[in-house]
Design a protein around this motif. Structure first.
Motif, mmCIF file in Angstrom:
data_model
loop_
_atom_site.group_PDB
_atom_site.id
_atom_site.type_symbol
_atom_site.label_atom_id
_atom_site.label_comp_id
_atom_site.label_asym_id
_atom_site.label_seq_id
_atom_site.Cartn_x
_atom_site.Cartn_y
_atom_site.Cartn_z
ATOM 1 N N UNK A 145 4.832 2.877 -6.229
ATOM 2 C CA UNK A 145 4.644 1.473 -6.524
ATOM 3 C C UNK A 145 3.481 0.787 -5.851
ATOM 4 N N UNK A 146 2.856 1.439 -4.871
ATOM 5 C CA UNK A 146 1.710 0.824 -4.203
ATOM 6 C C UNK A 146 0.532 0.710 -5.165
ATOM 7 N N UNK A 147 -0.126 -0.426 -5.136
ATOM 8 C CA UNK A 147 -1.321 -0.655 -5.940
ATOM 9 C C UNK A 147 -2.380 -1.254 -5.041
ATOM 10 N N UNK A 148 -3.579 -0.681 -5.059
ATOM 11 C CA UNK A 148 -4.680 -1.232 -4.269
ATOM 12 C C UNK A 148 -5.980 -1.065 -5.029
ATOM 13 N N UNK A 149 -6.993 -1.807 -4.567
ATOM 14 C CA UNK A 149 -8.324 -1.725 -5.182
ATOM 15 C C UNK A 149 -9.342 -1.336 -4.122
ATOM 16 N N UNK A 150 -10.190 -0.385 -4.464
ATOM 17 C CA UNK A 150 -11.209 0.058 -3.513
ATOM 18 C C UNK A 150 -12.438 -0.830 -3.606
ATOM 19 N N UNK A 151 -13.255 -0.775 -2.545
ATOM 20 C CA UNK A 151 -14.447 -1.612 -2.466
ATOM 21 C C UNK A 151 -15.440 -0.956 -1.516
ATOM 22 N N UNK A 152 -16.508 -1.653 -1.197
ATOM 23 C CA UNK A 152 -17.460 -1.159 -0.210
ATOM 24 C C UNK A 152 -16.752 -0.995 1.126
ATOM 25 N N UNK A 153 -17.357 -0.226 2.032
ATOM 26 C CA UNK A 153 -16.677 0.228 3.240
ATOM 27 C C UNK A 153 -16.057 -0.903 4.048
ATOM 28 N N UNK A 154 -16.815 -1.944 4.344
ATOM 29 C CA UNK A 154 -16.303 -3.006 5.214
ATOM 30 C C UNK A 154 -15.022 -3.613 4.667
ATOM 31 N N UNK A 155 -14.994 -3.857 3.383
ATOM 32 C CA UNK A 155 -13.806 -4.440 2.752
ATOM 33 C C UNK A 155 -12.689 -3.418 2.615
ATOM 34 N N UNK A 156 -13.051 -2.181 2.273
ATOM 35 C CA UNK A 156 -12.042 -1.166 2.004
ATOM 36 C C UNK A 156 -11.298 -0.741 3.269
ATOM 37 N N UNK A 157 -11.968 -0.768 4.409
ATOM 38 C CA UNK A 157 -11.297 -0.458 5.671
ATOM 39 C C UNK A 157 -10.116 -1.400 5.881
ATOM 40 N N UNK A 158 -10.320 -2.663 5.589
ATOM 41 C CA UNK A 158 -9.237 -3.652 5.727
ATOM 42 C C UNK A 158 -8.138 -3.392 4.700
ATOM 43 N N UNK A 159 -8.523 -3.076 3.475
ATOM 44 C CA UNK A 159 -7.536 -2.793 2.431
ATOM 45 C C UNK A 159 -6.665 -1.600 2.804
ATOM 46 N N UNK A 160 -7.272 -0.539 3.291
ATOM 47 C CA UNK A 160 -6.514 0.652 3.687
ATOM 48 C C UNK A 160 -5.520 0.318 4.795
ATOM 49 N N UNK A 161 -5.931 -0.564 5.694
ATOM 50 C CA UNK A 161 -5.028 -0.984 6.775
ATOM 51 C C UNK A 161 -3.873 -1.817 6.234
ATOM 52 N N UNK A 162 -4.181 -2.760 5.373
ATOM 53 C CA UNK A 162 -3.144 -3.678 4.885
ATOM 54 C C UNK A 162 -2.199 -3.015 3.889
ATOM 55 N N UNK A 163 -2.718 -2.146 3.027
ATOM 56 C CA UNK A 163 -1.894 -1.550 1.972
ATOM 57 C C UNK A 163 -1.214 -0.249 2.390
ATOM 58 N N UNK A 164 -1.900 0.562 3.222
ATOM 59 C CA UNK A 164 -1.368 1.875 3.573
ATOM 60 C C UNK A 164 -1.064 2.024 5.054
ATOM 61 N N UNK A 165 -1.348 0.989 5.832
ATOM 62 C CA UNK A 165 -1.083 1.055 7.261
ATOM 63 C C UNK A 165 -2.041 1.940 8.030
ATOM 64 N N UNK A 166 -3.194 2.245 7.457
ATOM 65 C CA UNK A 166 -4.182 3.082 8.132
ATOM 66 C C UNK A 166 -4.855 2.268 9.231
ATOM 67 N N UNK A 167 -4.859 2.741 10.480
ATOM 68 C CA UNK A 167 -5.584 2.025 11.536
ATOM 69 C C UNK A 167 -7.046 1.836 11.146
ATOM 70 N N UNK A 168 -7.544 0.645 11.354
ATOM 71 C CA UNK A 168 -8.918 0.359 10.921
ATOM 72 C C UNK A 168 -9.931 1.307 11.555
ATOM 73 N N UNK A 169 -9.704 1.662 12.816
ATOM 74 C CA UNK A 169 -10.658 2.539 13.488
ATOM 75 C C UNK A 169 -10.662 3.929 12.869
ATOM 76 N N UNK A 170 -9.478 4.396 12.426
ATOM 77 C CA UNK A 170 -9.422 5.710 11.784
ATOM 78 C C UNK A 170 -10.179 5.694 10.468
ATOM 79 N N UNK A 171 -10.023 4.615 9.706
ATOM 80 C CA UNK A 171 -10.750 4.504 8.439
ATOM 81 C C UNK A 171 -12.249 4.427 8.688
#
Length: 427
Positions: A29-55
């Motif tokens: 059920x997760x839905x997200x949209x990819x973008x350029x790196x700066x924006x996508x790092x935040x998206x990965x954190x908010x949608x998938x719980x990926x630590x921003x530093x890891x991304x």
């Protein structure tokens, strides 16, 4: 060549930056949209719980691979001795182990991310040249940087706008272009090409550039199926093919953009079925491209044109009709579930393209979309050179030769071939 390249970009082809780049739907059920790196790092954190530093670390890793290998090896022939005398190439060769050639894409990505959805998302880039991310070398992770670091683009008047832009420039430069003229044979005399035969008529040329699949070139155009390169290529595993559904959709879906991915539930199983069992996946990942999002004239008002692609094994003589009918049901079920709408009721018209069709229409060996697969560490060096060593005056471009398949690399192969022609075939 540089002024022409700049002119093509600025005056002949109109590119549209995409933001977001791609929409992703996961089975849970997760839905997200990819973008350029700066924006996508935040998206990965908010949608998938990926630590921003890891991304951020992952994208720094992919950029390092691209900086070392991308520009150098994608813009030059790997089969010319002079390439390895270039200071840039020598600099890259001294850092060859930093491009991560010994791990697979999956193992490298998994070292950065614990969430299987993040791993699946970035493993997807193995499909960009028809490979299996569980076998392909981690060097290919540079593709993630290309898309998210350099950005993704659409063309204002569709992909064909690239062709028409280049054609317009070529005609302005005095190039004579003949369409609807099938080349029947490349003429040779001993170890060199002498022209082509078209419509039963022979035309003399000192230089011939072939963009057809390597095996079609040797088997049909050169009538030289026992050539060493042809025999070697037949032994190498071809890349994936695909099944395409062309759907006219009688409504619009605002939640979808130009690019959408609907992931399968078991990615390793999907690739195993395609690459090892040679079967269509029973739970396919579905890619949907809708060009009418940026080129409204591609579909009637209030409708959309869907290009729906599922990765498939190469053609092996099977009858695809029954399998494709079952695949269509699975595709509709997956996409309908994600969009919470039965899309089948909106399919107004349909066309289908199978691996067998792709082979028949394009001449690609077994309907392979990208030539040989990149499921080995040495695959990049196994591709056919852009300059023939067997026939003087013959040059090659397209998805089955260096640097590989997919539209960006196929275009780069043309640039490499043109550079070699200017170097070895002086006017």
């Amino acid at each position: 060549a540089l002024p022409i390249y700049v002119s093509i970009r600025s005056d002949y082809i109109s590119f549209i930056p995409l933001s977001p780049l791609t929409g992703y739907w996961f089975p849970e059920g997760t839905h997200l949209r990819s973008a350029r790196i700066d924006t996508f790092v935040t998206t990965l954190h908010e949608k998938l719980g990926v630590p921003k530093q890891r991304a951020a670390d992952f994208f720094a890793y992919t950029k390092k691979i691209y900086d070392i290998a991308g520009g150098v090896f994608l813009n030059n022939s790997l089969h010319e001795f002079s390439t390895y005398l270039s200071p840039k190439v020598l600099w890259s060769l001294m850092r060859i182990w930093k491009i991560d050639p010994l791990r697979t894409m999956d193992s490298a990505i998994s070292s950065f991310f614990n969430d299987p959805r993040a791993v699946q998302l970035f493993c997807r880039y193995g499909t960009y040249n028809g490979s299996d991310p569980y076998q392909a070398p981690a060097t290919m992770n540079n593709i993630a940087y290309v898309e998210h670091g350099l950005g993704g683009y659409a063309v204002s008047n569709g992909i064909y706008g690239i062709v028409s832009g280049i054609e317009t420039l070529a005609r302005e430069l005095g190039v004579e272009i003949h369409t609807q003229s099938k080349v029947e044979k490349i003429l040779t005399q001993g170890p060199r090409v002498t022209g082509v035969q078209c419509g039963g008529e022979k035309f003399s040329y000192d230089t011939v550039i072939s963009a057809v699949d390597v095996l079609t070139l040797y088997d049909q155009l050169l009538d030289d199926p026992q050539a060493p390169m042809a025999l070697r290529y037949k032994k190498l595993p071809p890349s994936t093919s695909g099944v395409v559904f062309y759907w006219g959709i009688d409504r619009t879906f605002d939640q979808m953009g130009v690019h959408s991915i609907f992931f399968s539930d078991d990615y390793p199983r999907e690739f195993s079925m395609i690459h090892h069992q040679k079967e269509l996946p029973d739970d396919p990942t579905v890619y949907v491209n809708i060009t009418s999002k940026v080129t409204p004239g591609d579909a009637p008002e209030g409708s959309e044109n869907w290009f729906v692609l599922v990765n498939a094994p190469p053609h092996d003589g099977r009858d695809w009709d029954a399998q494709v009918r079952e695949l269509k049901k699975r595709v509709i079920k997956r996409v309908s579930g994600a969009l919470e709408t039965d899309i089948s009721q909106y399919i107004d018209c349909e066309g289908v393209l199978t691996p067998e069709d792709i082979e028949a229409k394009t001449g690609s060996f077994r309907g392979s979309l990208y030539g040989i697969s990149s499921n080995s560490r040495m695959a990049a060096f196994l591709r056919h050179p852009n300059r023939s060593k067997r026939y003087r005056g013959l040059y090659l471009c397209g998805g089955s030769v260096h640097p590989g398949g997919g539209m960006p690399l196929a275009l780069l192969s043309g640039k490499i071939a043109a550079d070699l022609v200017s170097r070895h075939q002086p006017v």
